[in-house]
Design an enzyme around this catalytic site. Sequence first.
Site, PDB file in Angstrom:
ATOM      1  N   TYR A  31       0.850  -1.182   0.000  1.00 58.20           N
ATOM      2  CA  TYR A  31       0.000   0.000   0.000  1.00 58.20           C
ATOM      3  C   TYR A  31       0.892   1.241   0.000  1.00 58.20           C
ATOM      4  O   TYR A  31       1.904   1.268   0.678  1.00 58.20           O
ATOM      5  CB  TYR A  31      -0.911  -0.023   1.234  1.00 58.20           C
ATOM      6  CG  TYR A  31      -2.204   0.718   1.033  1.00 58.20           C
ATOM      7  CD1 TYR A  31      -3.259   0.130   0.344  1.00 58.20           C
ATOM      8  CD2 TYR A  31      -2.357   2.010   1.506  1.00 58.20           C
ATOM      9  CE1 TYR A  31      -4.447   0.815   0.146  1.00 58.20           C
ATOM     10  CE2 TYR A  31      -3.544   2.699   1.316  1.00 58.20           C
ATOM     11  CZ  TYR A  31      -4.582   2.097   0.640  1.00 58.20           C
ATOM     12  OH  TYR A  31      -5.746   2.782   0.442  1.00 58.20           O
ATOM     13  N   ALA A  65      -0.255  -2.384   5.722  1.00 59.02           N
ATOM     14  CA  ALA A  65       0.479  -2.205   6.973  1.00 59.02           C
ATOM     15  C   ALA A  65       0.062  -3.222   8.034  1.00 59.02           C
ATOM     16  O   ALA A  65       0.902  -3.723   8.782  1.00 59.02           O
ATOM     17  CB  ALA A  65       0.286  -0.781   7.490  1.00 59.02           C
ATOM     18  N   ILE A  91      -1.507   6.806   6.153  1.00 56.55           N
ATOM     19  CA  ILE A  91      -1.769   8.241   6.161  1.00 56.55           C
ATOM     20  C   ILE A  91      -3.085   8.506   6.887  1.00 56.55           C
ATOM     21  O   ILE A  91      -4.096   7.848   6.624  1.00 56.55           O
ATOM     22  CB  ILE A  91      -1.803   8.792   4.722  1.00 56.55           C
ATOM     23  CG1 ILE A  91      -0.435   8.543   4.058  1.00 56.55           C
ATOM     24  CG2 ILE A  91      -2.152  10.279   4.718  1.00 56.55           C
ATOM     25  CD1 ILE A  91      -0.394   8.822   2.569  1.00 56.55           C
ATOM     26  N   THR A  95     -11.270   8.698   9.611  1.00 55.95           N
ATOM     27  CA  THR A  95     -11.840   7.723  10.536  1.00 55.95           C
ATOM     28  C   THR A  95     -10.765   7.234  11.516  1.00 55.95           C
ATOM     29  O   THR A  95      -9.594   7.565  11.384  1.00 55.95           O
ATOM     30  CB  THR A  95     -12.405   6.507   9.769  1.00 55.95           C
ATOM     31  OG1 THR A  95     -11.301   5.792   9.184  1.00 55.95           O
ATOM     32  CG2 THR A  95     -13.383   6.936   8.686  1.00 55.95           C
ATOM     33  N   HIS A  97      -9.620   4.329  11.634  1.00 56.12           N
ATOM     34  CA  HIS A  97      -8.864   3.252  10.997  1.00 56.12           C
ATOM     35  C   HIS A  97      -7.357   3.459  11.207  1.00 56.12           C
ATOM     36  O   HIS A  97      -6.628   2.526  11.559  1.00 56.12           O
ATOM     37  CB  HIS A  97      -9.203   3.218   9.497  1.00 56.12           C
ATOM     38  CG  HIS A  97      -8.436   2.205   8.721  1.00 56.12           C
ATOM     39  ND1 HIS A  97      -8.772   0.878   8.724  1.00 56.12           N
ATOM     40  CD2 HIS A  97      -7.353   2.323   7.924  1.00 56.12           C
ATOM     41  CE1 HIS A  97      -7.919   0.215   7.946  1.00 56.12           C
ATOM     42  NE2 HIS A  97      -7.051   1.076   7.451  1.00 56.12           N
ATOM     43  N   PHE A 122      10.488  -1.130  13.466  1.00 58.38           N
ATOM     44  CA  PHE A 122       9.244  -0.445  13.116  1.00 58.38           C
ATOM     45  C   PHE A 122       9.569   0.702  12.153  1.00 58.38           C
ATOM     46  O   PHE A 122       9.971   1.777  12.569  1.00 58.38           O
ATOM     47  CB  PHE A 122       8.606   0.094  14.406  1.00 58.38           C
ATOM     48  CG  PHE A 122       7.298   0.814  14.226  1.00 58.38           C
ATOM     49  CD1 PHE A 122       6.115   0.106  14.104  1.00 58.38           C
ATOM     50  CD2 PHE A 122       7.237   2.203  14.212  1.00 58.38           C
ATOM     51  CE1 PHE A 122       4.893   0.758  13.984  1.00 58.38           C
ATOM     52  CE2 PHE A 122       6.029   2.870  14.084  1.00 58.38           C
ATOM     53  CZ  PHE A 122       4.853   2.144  13.969  1.00 58.38           C
TER      54      PHE A 122
END
Length: 160
Positions: A31, A65, A91, A95, A97, A122
């Site tokens: 993504y 992710a 990004i 919401t 999410h 990470f």
Amino acid sequence: MATALKSLSEYSKKKNIDISNKKFAIVVSEYNPKITDSLHGAVVETLLKEGASERNIYREDVPGAFELTFGAQLMAQIEEVDAVICLGCVIQGETKHFDFICDAVAHGVTNVSLKYNKPVVFGLLTPNTEQQAFDRAGGKHGNKGVEAAVAAIKMLGFNQ
């Protein structure tokens, strides 16, 4: 932001170790590929610059992710892999999410590292805008991929 105060591509070589025989697995979210491919390029370039062998650097792609943690676990369980570097970009949207994904990945990466007693880095960008992501993936703030590679190297040295 702390990033505004320093370039992500600058680092200290203090405590870097010989990584010529170390194996690195890089798990990359598909993504936002322009961003994640740039991060990946910086990781590979940094590892090679610091002495890693190209044959010891592996890339595995995952859809997004959220899947980074399972990809990291699959790579970390391979005994020959010395360090895993997770790369992605979420990004901020309208919401929650964003919050759920970022939190899950942060906890998941930590858990994989502890479970397999090896560095799992990470390298997830969590910007508010696409422009902020580009600024941290080779733009005005350098490249977070460099920082992720250096973290893996330093933690390998710490873990000896």
